[in-house]
Each structure stands twice: as C-alpha cells, then as structure tokens.
Design an enzyme around this catalytic site. Structure first.
Site, PDB file in Angstrom:
ATOM      1  N   CYS A 111       1.010  -1.510  -0.009  1.00  0.00           N
ATOM      2  CA  CYS A 111      -0.235  -0.105  -0.079  1.00  0.00           C
ATOM      3  C   CYS A 111       0.822   1.141  -0.069  1.00  0.00           C
ATOM      4  CB  CYS A 111      -0.764  -0.097   1.213  1.00  0.00           C
ATOM      5  SG  CYS A 111      -1.866   1.446   1.190  1.00  0.00           S
ATOM      6  N   GLU A 155      -9.035  -0.610  -2.545  1.00  0.00           N
ATOM      7  CA  GLU A 155      -9.382   0.923  -2.334  1.00  0.00           C
ATOM      8  C   GLU A 155     -10.535   1.345  -1.875  1.00  0.00           C
ATOM      9  OE1 GLU A 155      -5.819   0.732  -4.154  1.00  0.00           O
ATOM     10  OE2 GLU A 155      -6.829   2.467  -3.408  1.00  0.00           O
ATOM     11  N   HIS A 158     -10.143   1.567   1.686  1.00  0.00           N
ATOM     12  CA  HIS A 158      -9.420   2.777   2.160  1.00  0.00           C
ATOM     13  C   HIS A 158     -10.974   3.874   2.480  1.00  0.00           C
ATOM     14  CE1 HIS A 158      -5.254   2.576   1.997  1.00  0.00           C
ATOM     15  NE2 HIS A 158      -5.414   2.227   0.795  1.00  0.00           N
TER      16      HIS A 158
HETATM   17  C1  LIG Z   1       3.905  -7.548   0.491  1.00  0.00           C
HETATM   18  N1  LIG Z   1       3.945  -8.102  -1.161  1.00  0.00           N
HETATM   19  C2  LIG Z   1       3.690  -7.110  -2.101  1.00  0.00           C
HETATM   20  O1  LIG Z   1       3.373  -6.237  -1.946  1.00  0.00           O
HETATM   21  C3  LIG Z   1       3.904  -7.716  -3.232  1.00  0.00           C
HETATM   22  C4  LIG Z   1       5.092  -8.356  -3.866  1.00  0.00           C
HETATM   23  C5  LIG Z   1       5.020  -8.887  -5.087  1.00  0.00           C
HETATM   24  C6  LIG Z   1       4.149  -8.946  -5.879  1.00  0.00           C
HETATM   25  C7  LIG Z   1       2.764  -8.488  -5.433  1.00  0.00           C
HETATM   26  C8  LIG Z   1       1.653  -8.389  -6.447  1.00  0.00           C
HETATM   27  C9  LIG Z   1       2.875  -7.775  -4.211  1.00  0.00           C
HETATM   28  N2  LIG Z   1       1.423  -7.199  -3.797  1.00  0.00           N
HETATM   29  C10 LIG Z   1       1.259  -5.927  -4.517  1.00  0.00           C
HETATM   30  N3  LIG Z   1       1.839  -5.589  -5.444  1.00  0.00           N
HETATM   31  C11 LIG Z   1       1.240  -4.556  -6.133  1.00  0.00           C
HETATM   32  N4  LIG Z   1       1.728  -4.061  -7.291  1.00  0.00           N
HETATM   33  C12 LIG Z   1       2.882  -4.909  -7.939  1.00  0.00           C
HETATM   34  C13 LIG Z   1       3.807  -3.968  -8.923  1.00  0.00           C
HETATM   35  N5  LIG Z   1       2.804  -3.035  -9.605  1.00  0.00           N
HETATM   36  C14 LIG Z   1       3.803  -2.618 -10.696  1.00  0.00           C
HETATM   37  C15 LIG Z   1       5.138  -2.369 -10.321  1.00  0.00           C
HETATM   38  C16 LIG Z   1       5.913  -1.968 -11.449  1.00  0.00           C
HETATM   39  C17 LIG Z   1       5.107  -1.390 -12.733  1.00  0.00           C
HETATM   40  C18 LIG Z   1       3.959  -1.434 -12.972  1.00  0.00           C
HETATM   41  C19 LIG Z   1       3.359  -1.887 -11.975  1.00  0.00           C
HETATM   42 CL1  LIG Z   1       1.537  -2.392 -12.120  1.00  0.00          CL
HETATM   43  C20 LIG Z   1       2.320  -2.163  -9.028  1.00  0.00           C
HETATM   44  C21 LIG Z   1       1.353  -3.024  -8.182  1.00  0.00           C
HETATM   45  N6  LIG Z   1       0.159  -3.957  -5.600  1.00  0.00           N
HETATM   46  C22 LIG Z   1      -0.549  -4.218  -4.720  1.00  0.00           C
HETATM   47  N7  LIG Z   1      -1.462  -3.719  -4.239  1.00  0.00           N
HETATM   48  C23 LIG Z   1      -2.562  -4.429  -3.126  1.00  0.00           C
HETATM   49  S1  LIG Z   1      -4.171  -3.664  -3.490  1.00  0.00           S
HETATM   50  C24 LIG Z   1      -3.366  -2.387  -4.313  1.00  0.00           C
HETATM   51  C25 LIG Z   1      -2.124  -2.864  -5.036  1.00  0.00           C
HETATM   52  C26 LIG Z   1      -1.217  -1.456  -5.085  1.00  0.00           C
HETATM   53  O2  LIG Z   1      -1.367  -0.683  -5.790  1.00  0.00           O
HETATM   54  N8  LIG Z   1      -0.292  -1.158  -3.816  1.00  0.00           N
HETATM   55  C27 LIG Z   1       0.481  -0.334  -3.971  1.00  0.00           C
HETATM   56  N9  LIG Z   1      -0.152  -5.588  -3.843  1.00  0.00           N
END
Ligand SMILES: CNC(=O)c1cccc(C)c1Nc1nc(N2CCN(c3ccccc3Cl)CC2)nc(N2CSC[C@H]2C(=O)NC)n1
Length: 184
Positions: A111, A155, A158
C-alpha cells in the site's frame, strides 16, 4: 502532479476515517483530483517517470491517501503483459454483493500509504458486484473477479478507514480457508 510527498502515510487519522460521499455535478476541484489520481497511477507504472520522480508503483489510489476524505478511488490494473485490463475512477462506490469464496494475492499486498512490508495473505471476496458513479455522474453496476476485484476491495476499504493489514490473520498470517483462490 501527485508525488510521494503528497501521499498520506499510516498514522494519519484521515486513513482511519469513513470518507464522505460526493454530490453531483462534481466541482472542478474533484474532477481535477480524479484526473490527478489516475495520472499518478499512469506515471507510477512508467519506469522512466517513476524513476525520475521516485514514485512507488500502484494499481489503485484512494482519495484519503492524498488527504481528501471523500469517496473517490482511481484504479489502473494491467495484466502481466502490461496491457491495461481495468481502468476506472469510482465515485461513491458500494459493494452490493460479494462471493463467499475468498481470493488473495500470493505475494501479499502493499500500500502506498504503508511504508513497511507486512507479510501475510489478505483474504478478500473472489467476486464483487460494485455500484458506483463515474466522474460524469453516470451510474454503473459491474461484476469483477480476480486481480481487479482484489484491487477494488483494497481501494474501497480505504474509503471506509480500513488498511490491508487489518484483514491479515494475526495469529496465522498465511492461514487460508481451503477454497480460497490464490492469485499470482
Ligand atoms: C507484500 N508483498 C507485496 O506487496 C507484493 C510483492 C510482490 C508482488 C505483488 C503483487 C505484491 N503485492 C502487491 N503488488 C502491487 N503491485 C505490484 C507491482 N506493480 C507494478 C510495478 C511496476 C510497474 C508497474 C506495476 Cl503495475 C504495482 C502494483 N500492488 C499491490 N496492491 C495491493 S491491492 C492495491 C495494490 C497497490 O497498488 N499497492 C500499492 N500489492
């Protein structure tokens, strides 16, 4: 443009408040906010822009995360090839029904408002029916599953003052109901 300095971090009370519904027509301020939030997600997913402005990548951003306690959230969800599969700004979203079956991200959740890694599965409904308004006041009801459903649940949480780690099982962070869908 929204930068990381504009993102409110865990501990700020605005993240634990119930956000207020918006009325239509949206003021120019909230129309601009919707554009700015979506622009943040686009920028954060572009390696060059993200690097230049030190942006953390995100697929969802809710208005309380930029200090605005209103019911608005932007989502920009790509598939693993980087193709956008879901792009929307929710205004006054409501989950009208959700599956009993749960789903979670295999890697847990991150997050933008939580600076530390908190390990554990975040069980959420596998399928959701969401009623919301677009920025133009158009009423919509959609059904989502898998990653877009997970992000929508994160979201909308939130907007109700919840953070992802509230959903992690404190005693057994990786415990799951046996029919839970684990999404990689
Ligand atoms: C603790 N382990 C982890 O966090 C975790 C660890 C590994 C994988 C995942 C999948 C994890 N988990 C997780 N990874 C994401 N991203 C992966 C990377 N990506 C992204 C990155 C770079 C370019 C484009 C993009 Cl698209 C962006 C989004 N996003 C969310 N969430 C939870 S729901 C809302 C969403 C959010 O936007 N968070 C900021 N969770």
């Amino acid at each position: 443009m929204i930068l990381m300095k504009d993102i409110v971090r865990d501990g700020d009370p605005v993240l634990r408040q119930v956000a207020k519904p918006l009325t239509f027509p949206l003021s120019d301020h909230y129309k601009q906010l919707a554009e700015d939030m979506m622009e943040y997600l686009v920028n954060s997913q572009d390696p060059k822009i993200a690097e230049k402005h030190q942006l953390r990548a995100g697929v969802g951003l809710a208005a309380p995360q930029v200090g605005e306690g209103v019911q608005m959230a932007a989502l920009l969800v790509p598939d693993d090839k980087g193709e956008i599969i879901f792009k929307e700004v929710y205004v006054n979203p409501e989950i009208v029904s959700e599956s009993v079956r749960q789903a979670c991200l295999s890697e847990g959740e991150g997050c933008l408002s939580v600076d530390k890694v908190i390990n554990g599965y975040v069980p959420r409904p596998d399928k959701l029916t969401i009623h919301y308004y677009t920025v133009d006041g158009e009423e919509k009801t959609i059904r989502l599953k898998d990653y877009p459903a997970i992000v929508s649940s994160h979201e909308i949480d939130h907007l109700n003052g919840h953070l992802f780690y509230d959903r992690i099982n404190k005693k057994e962070p990786f415990a799951l109901k046996e029919d839970t869908v684990v999404i990689s």
